[in-house]
Every structure is written in structure tokens, then in C-alpha cells.
Design an enzyme around this catalytic site. Sequence first.
Site, PDB file in Angstrom:
ATOM      1  N   PHE A 204       0.843  -1.193   0.000  1.00  0.00           N
ATOM      2  CA  PHE A 204       0.000   0.000   0.000  1.00  0.00           C
ATOM      3  C   PHE A 204       0.876   1.239   0.000  1.00  0.00           C
ATOM      4  O   PHE A 204       2.064   1.200   0.336  1.00  0.00           O
ATOM      5  CB  PHE A 204      -0.939   0.014   1.211  1.00  0.00           C
ATOM      6  N   CYS A 205       0.265   2.356  -0.413  1.00  0.00           N
ATOM      7  CA  CYS A 205       0.940   3.648  -0.406  1.00  0.00           C
ATOM      8  C   CYS A 205      -0.139   4.715  -0.231  1.00  0.00           C
ATOM      9  O   CYS A 205      -1.304   4.402  -0.002  1.00  0.00           O
ATOM     10  CB  CYS A 205       1.756   3.858  -1.676  1.00  0.00           C
ATOM     11  N   THR A 206       0.229   5.978  -0.348  1.00  0.00           N
ATOM     12  CA  THR A 206      -0.704   7.066  -0.037  1.00  0.00           C
ATOM     13  C   THR A 206      -1.929   7.072  -0.944  1.00  0.00           C
ATOM     14  O   THR A 206      -3.069   7.050  -0.473  1.00  0.00           O
ATOM     15  CB  THR A 206       0.003   8.426  -0.122  1.00  0.00           C
ATOM     16  N   GLY A 208      -1.915   5.214  -4.215  1.00  0.00           N
ATOM     17  CA  GLY A 208      -1.943   4.074  -5.122  1.00  0.00           C
ATOM     18  C   GLY A 208      -0.864   4.049  -6.176  1.00  0.00           C
ATOM     19  O   GLY A 208      -0.561   3.004  -6.747  1.00  0.00           O
ATOM     20  N   ILE A 233      -4.104   4.618   0.820  1.00  0.00           N
ATOM     21  CA  ILE A 233      -4.519   4.934   2.193  1.00  0.00           C
ATOM     22  C   ILE A 233      -5.631   5.975   2.201  1.00  0.00           C
ATOM     23  O   ILE A 233      -6.570   5.898   3.003  1.00  0.00           O
ATOM     24  CB  ILE A 233      -3.317   5.456   2.999  1.00  0.00           C
TER      25      ILE A 233
END
Length: 332
Positions: A204-206, A208, A233
Site C-alpha cells: 500500500f501507499c498514499t 496508489g 490509504i
Amino acid sequence: MLWVGTAARRVNGAHRQVLIRDYFGRNGHAMYTVCALYHFTSFENHEALRAPLLELCEKENITGTLLLAHEGINGTIAGPRKGIDAVIAHIQSLPGCANFEWKLSTAAEKPFPRMKVKLKKEIVTLGQPNVDPTAHVGNYVNPEDWNELIKSPDVVTIDTRNDYEVAIGTFEGAVDPETASFRDFPKWWEENKDRFHNKRVAMFCTGGIRCEKSTNYLMSQGVEDVYHLKGGILKYLEEVPQEDSTWEGECFVFDGRVSVGHGLKEGPHVLCHACRRPLLPTDLKRPEYEAGVSCHLCVDEYSEKDKERFRERQKQMELARQRGEQHIIGVD
């Protein structure tokens, strides 16, 4: 609010009324629409896209940063909702961007000091020339299904963000690669991949974008079961109720809000303008903190010559505020 008035004086009276209505909510406070966006597509001539996009953003009083590369577009912008809608419509008209996705939130203060459209080799830098998210990526997982996936005993969850982002919030049980930049991720994976043998990998990241590249990279390295959080997120915090959430802390964002929490509400963090790391209000009371010059995280990272330069910059910022102007130093 001073910025709105300054901008309004450069146009006729009728337009001034529109600007004020766009920027101010019913409570009388300035409200900005923030749009985080990215899209991977093949632009044949991304250089030619820059000028029209910058011209439109400036016309619509939009600020922020957009990155253009052969592989697509990425960035975060803010301004009146009408202007944001105009920029979204323009991007949708670009080659291969008809179905691009974006995420909207709000900010009470102006998140960016100016508008920039930059030409780059990559819209998010991994430094792996053979990575191509338009070819194939990992399995998308919707926010409502994310908790069930990462709680599975055969799943390892990896946070692909930078160390200072992870420090203020991450998912329960997630692995922190402790990387200073996304470019460091392939090296970290090569050194740690044996730890995750026979595991499904969820990343996951901020918003996508990093996962589009990191999942493509892992698949090229022979990892078969790769998953990533759709919308990142930000989408998770927007859609998953706090009482059902496995997210711990706040989410770092690359704008003047610094962090957001559940429901995308602005978080408590502020930015150290020396090292650009997020700080809590309590950190401002520590003896190492000097506004614009140092914090407890970077006090030993800069020379006295650097700190004198930072003090002069801080002085110019304060003078600009006293004149009712916005200094160009800020989050961008």
C-alpha cells in the site's frame, strides 16, 4: 483569505464575487478543494502537454504540482471546486486519460503557494526502466476488503512509502522497509525477499501510484501473489469507518495540511521547514526546535552556515506575512 483578496483585485468586479463565493464556506472560512491524481498512460509527446495545462491551472486559480512524463501524469492540486473540475475535464481529454481516477478532499488553508507543471523521466521514481504498470500490476483490493486480506496468516503487508511518512502512521502489523526514497525499494526487496518466501504480498501507499510500480516490479521478480490497496490509504481513510479500521496514526500528505486522518480530516502535524519532516505540536516545544531552522529530527544534520541561511529565509517569510503576502517558501 488574503490571497483570495489579492487575486480578486486583478480581475473585474463580477469575477471577484465568483472567486469569493468559490473559496469561502458558510462559516466564513476559506475552503479549498484538494485533488490528488495520477494515471499511467503512454504520452507520445508529454512536453507539448505542459503549457496548456499550466495556462488552464493559472486561469482557474489552481495551485500545486503536476508531473508529466512519457509514462503519464501525477500530482496534487488545490483551488476552487469549479477550477478543479475544469482541470479534471482537461486531463480526461488527454490521450489515454478518459478513465483516470482522482481523489478529492478539502483544506481550510491554501495548501500550495504556487502552480508548477514539471517534465520528468518518471511520474514516480523507482529507477527501474523495465517496469511498466500499463502492462500488468498486482491484484487490486478494495478498501472494504483490505482488513480481511492483511489479517490472513499467509499474507505479509509492506508499506512502500518513505520512512518519515511511515513514522506518523501505518497499518497494523505492516513491514516498514525504512527507505529514504522510493528508488531504494528494489534494493531493499533484493536484500529481504527471502523473509517473505511462500507468502502472499500486500502493498500500500498514499494514493496508489507507488503500488502500481512496486507490484509490477515484484511480479517481474517472480512473485506470483501480489496485491495492493485500490485508491491507497486516502481511499481507505475516506471509506472505512474508524471503528472498523486497522490504520494506526495519521497519513502524511504532500501539501500544506501535512497529515490527514479518518474521514480525510486534517491532522495535527506541522512541517519542519528545514528537513520537511512532519512534527506534532508537542515537538515544537522541544529545545531543539527553532522555527524554519531545526527540529529534534534534524538539529544535527545541518551546519551552522546552513542554519544561518534558514534563519534568513524564515525572516523573509515573517516579513511577507506581516505585509499580507504569501512567501513562496512552502509545501510544494
